[in-house]
Design a protein around this motif. Structure first.
Motif, PDB file in Angstrom:
ATOM      1  N   GLY A 189       0.809  -1.204   0.000  1.00  0.00           N
ATOM      2  CA  GLY A 189       0.000   0.000   0.000  1.00  0.00           C
ATOM      3  C   GLY A 189       0.847   1.261   0.000  1.00  0.00           C
ATOM      4  N   LEU A 190       1.900   1.269   0.807  1.00  0.00           N
ATOM      5  CA  LEU A 190       2.785   2.428   0.869  1.00  0.00           C
ATOM      6  C   LEU A 190       3.523   2.628  -0.452  1.00  0.00           C
ATOM      7  N   ALA A 191       3.985   1.519  -1.040  1.00  0.00           N
ATOM      8  CA  ALA A 191       4.729   1.628  -2.306  1.00  0.00           C
ATOM      9  C   ALA A 191       3.849   2.196  -3.411  1.00  0.00           C
ATOM     10  N   TYR A 192       2.608   1.697  -3.507  1.00  0.00           N
ATOM     11  CA  TYR A 192       1.718   2.184  -4.561  1.00  0.00           C
ATOM     12  C   TYR A 192       1.326   3.638  -4.309  1.00  0.00           C
ATOM     13  N   ALA A 193       1.006   3.963  -3.057  1.00  0.00           N
ATOM     14  CA  ALA A 193       0.583   5.321  -2.742  1.00  0.00           C
ATOM     15  C   ALA A 193       1.705   6.334  -2.954  1.00  0.00           C
ATOM     16  N   SER A 194       2.946   5.875  -2.850  1.00  0.00           N
ATOM     17  CA  SER A 194       4.083   6.769  -3.078  1.00  0.00           C
ATOM     18  C   SER A 194       4.268   7.083  -4.556  1.00  0.00           C
ATOM     19  N   GLU A 195       3.803   6.159  -5.415  1.00  0.00           N
ATOM     20  CA  GLU A 195       3.980   6.325  -6.856  1.00  0.00           C
ATOM     21  C   GLU A 195       2.754   6.936  -7.536  1.00  0.00           C
ATOM     22  N   ARG A 196       1.592   6.667  -6.985  1.00  0.00           N
ATOM     23  CA  ARG A 196       0.353   7.113  -7.606  1.00  0.00           C
ATOM     24  C   ARG A 196       0.158   8.621  -7.410  1.00  0.00           C
ATOM     25  N   VAL A 197       0.054   9.360  -8.496  1.00  0.00           N
ATOM     26  CA  VAL A 197      -0.077  10.813  -8.450  1.00  0.00           C
ATOM     27  C   VAL A 197      -1.521  11.220  -8.737  1.00  0.00           C
ATOM     28  N   GLN A 198      -2.070  12.029  -7.862  1.00  0.00           N
ATOM     29  CA  GLN A 198      -3.405  12.602  -8.038  1.00  0.00           C
ATOM     30  C   GLN A 198      -3.332  14.090  -7.695  1.00  0.00           C
ATOM     31  N   PHE A 199      -3.947  14.909  -8.527  1.00  0.00           N
ATOM     32  CA  PHE A 199      -3.957  16.360  -8.306  1.00  0.00           C
ATOM     33  C   PHE A 199      -2.536  16.908  -8.148  1.00  0.00           C
ATOM     34  N   GLY A 200      -1.632  16.308  -8.918  1.00  0.00           N
ATOM     35  CA  GLY A 200      -0.282  16.835  -8.982  1.00  0.00           C
ATOM     36  C   GLY A 200       0.671  16.394  -7.884  1.00  0.00           C
ATOM     37  N   LYS A 201       0.253  15.465  -7.035  1.00  0.00           N
ATOM     38  CA  LYS A 201       1.171  14.990  -5.997  1.00  0.00           C
ATOM     39  C   LYS A 201       0.834  13.541  -5.616  1.00  0.00           C
ATOM     40  N   PRO A 202       1.821  12.806  -5.076  1.00  0.00           N
ATOM     41  CA  PRO A 202       1.583  11.409  -4.689  1.00  0.00           C
ATOM     42  C   PRO A 202       0.505  11.300  -3.608  1.00  0.00           C
ATOM     43  N   LEU A 203      -0.142  10.157  -3.560  1.00  0.00           N
ATOM     44  CA  LEU A 203      -1.190   9.944  -2.547  1.00  0.00           C
ATOM     45  C   LEU A 203      -0.647  10.088  -1.132  1.00  0.00           C
ATOM     46  N   THR A 204       0.623   9.745  -0.937  1.00  0.00           N
ATOM     47  CA  THR A 204       1.209   9.832   0.402  1.00  0.00           C
ATOM     48  C   THR A 204       1.319  11.266   0.912  1.00  0.00           C
ATOM     49  N   ALA A 259      -5.196  12.369   4.607  1.00  0.00           N
ATOM     50  CA  ALA A 259      -6.080  11.216   4.805  1.00  0.00           C
ATOM     51  C   ALA A 259      -5.321   9.911   4.561  1.00  0.00           C
ATOM     52  N   THR A 260      -4.472   9.872   3.538  1.00  0.00           N
ATOM     53  CA  THR A 260      -3.672   8.687   3.258  1.00  0.00           C
ATOM     54  C   THR A 260      -2.650   8.451   4.364  1.00  0.00           C
ATOM     55  N   GLN A 261      -2.047   9.527   4.846  1.00  0.00           N
ATOM     56  CA  GLN A 261      -1.073   9.402   5.922  1.00  0.00           C
ATOM     57  C   GLN A 261      -1.707   8.818   7.181  1.00  0.00           C
ATOM     58  N   PHE A 262      -2.933   9.255   7.497  1.00  0.00           N
ATOM     59  CA  PHE A 262      -3.637   8.707   8.650  1.00  0.00           C
ATOM     60  C   PHE A 262      -3.875   7.200   8.480  1.00  0.00           C
ATOM     61  N   GLU A 273      -7.452  -2.069   3.466  1.00  0.00           N
ATOM     62  CA  GLU A 273      -7.096  -0.658   3.299  1.00  0.00           C
ATOM     63  C   GLU A 273      -6.060  -0.486   2.190  1.00  0.00           C
ATOM     64  N   ALA A 274      -5.083  -1.390   2.163  1.00  0.00           N
ATOM     65  CA  ALA A 274      -4.045  -1.294   1.138  1.00  0.00           C
ATOM     66  C   ALA A 274      -4.629  -1.506  -0.253  1.00  0.00           C
ATOM     67  N   LEU A 275      -5.590  -2.411  -0.357  1.00  0.00           N
ATOM     68  CA  LEU A 275      -6.237  -2.635  -1.644  1.00  0.00           C
ATOM     69  C   LEU A 275      -7.002  -1.387  -2.084  1.00  0.00           C
ATOM     70  N   GLN A 276      -7.675  -0.722  -1.142  1.00  0.00           N
ATOM     71  CA  GLN A 276      -8.412   0.496  -1.482  1.00  0.00           C
ATOM     72  C   GLN A 276      -7.467   1.583  -1.999  1.00  0.00           C
ATOM     73  N   LEU A 277      -6.252   1.630  -1.444  1.00  0.00           N
ATOM     74  CA  LEU A 277      -5.276   2.611  -1.915  1.00  0.00           C
ATOM     75  C   LEU A 277      -4.884   2.356  -3.372  1.00  0.00           C
ATOM     76  N   HIS A 278      -4.966   1.100  -3.791  1.00  0.00           N
ATOM     77  CA  HIS A 278      -4.648   0.753  -5.177  1.00  0.00           C
ATOM     78  C   HIS A 278      -5.767   1.125  -6.149  1.00  0.00           C
ATOM     79  N   GLY A 279      -6.948   1.433  -5.616  1.00  0.00           N
ATOM     80  CA  GLY A 279      -8.067   1.695  -6.504  1.00  0.00           C
ATOM     81  C   GLY A 279      -8.451   0.434  -7.260  1.00  0.00           C
ATOM     82  N   GLY A 280      -8.893   0.586  -8.494  1.00  0.00           N
ATOM     83  CA  GLY A 280      -9.309  -0.560  -9.303  1.00  0.00           C
ATOM     84  C   GLY A 280      -8.189  -1.540  -9.579  1.00  0.00           C
ATOM     85  N   TYR A 281      -6.955  -1.058  -9.609  1.00  0.00           N
ATOM     86  CA  TYR A 281      -5.822  -1.945  -9.867  1.00  0.00           C
ATOM     87  C   TYR A 281      -5.661  -2.992  -8.761  1.00  0.00           C
ATOM     88  N   GLY A 282      -6.158  -2.712  -7.579  1.00  0.00           N
ATOM     89  CA  GLY A 282      -6.032  -3.660  -6.483  1.00  0.00           C
ATOM     90  C   GLY A 282      -6.771  -4.956  -6.710  1.00  0.00           C
TER      91      GLY A 282
END
Length: 315
Positions: free
Chosen positions: A217-232, A236-239, A285-294
């Motif tokens: 989950g952390l690895a994907y959220a660190s790479e996935r960019v939304q609104f110009g920045k990584p999810l991490t 809300a993601t940090q929490f 939770e980690a799967l939800q961070l992946h979105g549909g790719y999870g």
């Protein structure tokens, strides 16, 4: 309580980490790698708590938990089989019924089923009745089965005959089958076993799955960019990630406490229940961070999600 690892425990941890890492690139959703099993056996890890005179390592229960925890982060099916094999040898540590210096001589009957076999004392022999779920990745001809014995739980060695192969949701590499015992004669290794080792080892596997889920989950959220920045970078993601890490550490502390010599079986039961819940909550939770790719097999979180579900009966 001092949770610092001893030198022996650090050595075991390092050994399993290196073994697991060397196999992490292979497909692990269809079978357990036989070379991995052979290496575990050659290093005494199929009998971590067993008598050294029988090929075991003679180490403590926490060493076993460390082995299972590290392996589960790479291959949960192999970790559960390792946990079951070691737990059964720990229950009967001085028996020559098990080969602990090579691949297992039996398929462990693992209690991932709502049905529990029962054993009857016929006077001159024991017979086992009911249905059991058996993990047999090595083609064993007998199964070590936990069965109820008038309010207690006994350990029995039962010949494996016909069985119905199963493809479960998770832990597929363990080669599962449903076996029906219709009054089959069995060797009674113990008619009243302590389940502390089994529960602690399986709890360690659950924590390992949870830790792997957090990593993914952390690895994907660190790479996935939304609104110009990584999810991490989103609070809300940090929490979410912080809560996952906190619960995983709490679960591992419970496993460490349960593995202590003085801990009663009830602590292992609590550790297993909590670790199972944490594993499922974390991978969800980690799967939800992946979105549909999870939900695709492209990412390991899909397999971890399925593997964690096999621990739900423990709750």
């Amino acid at each position: 309580m001092n949770f610092d690892l001893t030198e022996d425990q650090k050595m075991v941890q390092d050994m399993v980490q290196k073994l697991a890492k060397s196999y992490e690139e292979r497909s692990i959703d269809t079978s357990i790698d036989q070379d991995l099993a052979a290496e575990l056996g050659a290093n005494g890890l199929l009998g971590v708590c067993a008598n050294p005179e029988l090929g075991g390592s003679g180490l403590d229960l926490l060493s076993l938990a460390i082995c299972v925890h590290e392996l589960a982060q790479v291959d949960a099916a192999a970790a559960v089989v390792l946990a079951a094999h070691n737990a059964l040898t720990a229950m009967n540590a001085n028996s020559e019924a098990f080969f602990v210096d090579d691949v297992p001589a039996f398929g462990p009957g693992i209690p991932f089923s709502n049905e529990t076999p029962f054993a009857a004392d016929e006077g001159d022999r024991w017979t086992v009745h009911g249905t059991g779920l058996v993990a047999n990745p090595f083609g064993a001809k007998q199964a070590a089965v936990l069965a109820s014995t008038n309010g207690n739980v006994g350990l029995f060695l039962v010949p494996l005959q016909e069985s119905d192969s199963q493809t479960p949701m998770g832990l597929r590499g363990a080669n599962w089958s449903t076996v029906t015992f219709s009054g089959v004669s069995a060797e009674c290794l113990s008619n009243n076993v302590d389940l502390k080792a089994a529960q602690t080892a399986v709890a360690a596997a659950a924590v390992g799955i949870a830790r792997a889920g957090l990593h993914e989950g952390l690895a994907y959220a660190s790479e996935r960019v939304q609104f110009g920045k990584p999810l991490t970078k989103f609070q809300a993601t940090q929490f979410k990630l912080a809560n996952m890490a906190t619960e995983i550490d709490a679960a591992w502390l419970m496993v460490q406490a349960a593995a202590s010599v003085a801990a009663p079986e009830s602590e292992a039961t609590s550790a297993l229940r909590f670790a199972s819940r944490v594993a499922n909550a974390t991978v969800d939770e980690a799967l939800q961070l992946h979105g549909g790719y999870g939900y695709t097999a492209e990412y390991p979180i899909e397999r971890l999600y399925r593997d964690a579900k096999m621990f739900l009966p423990a709750q």
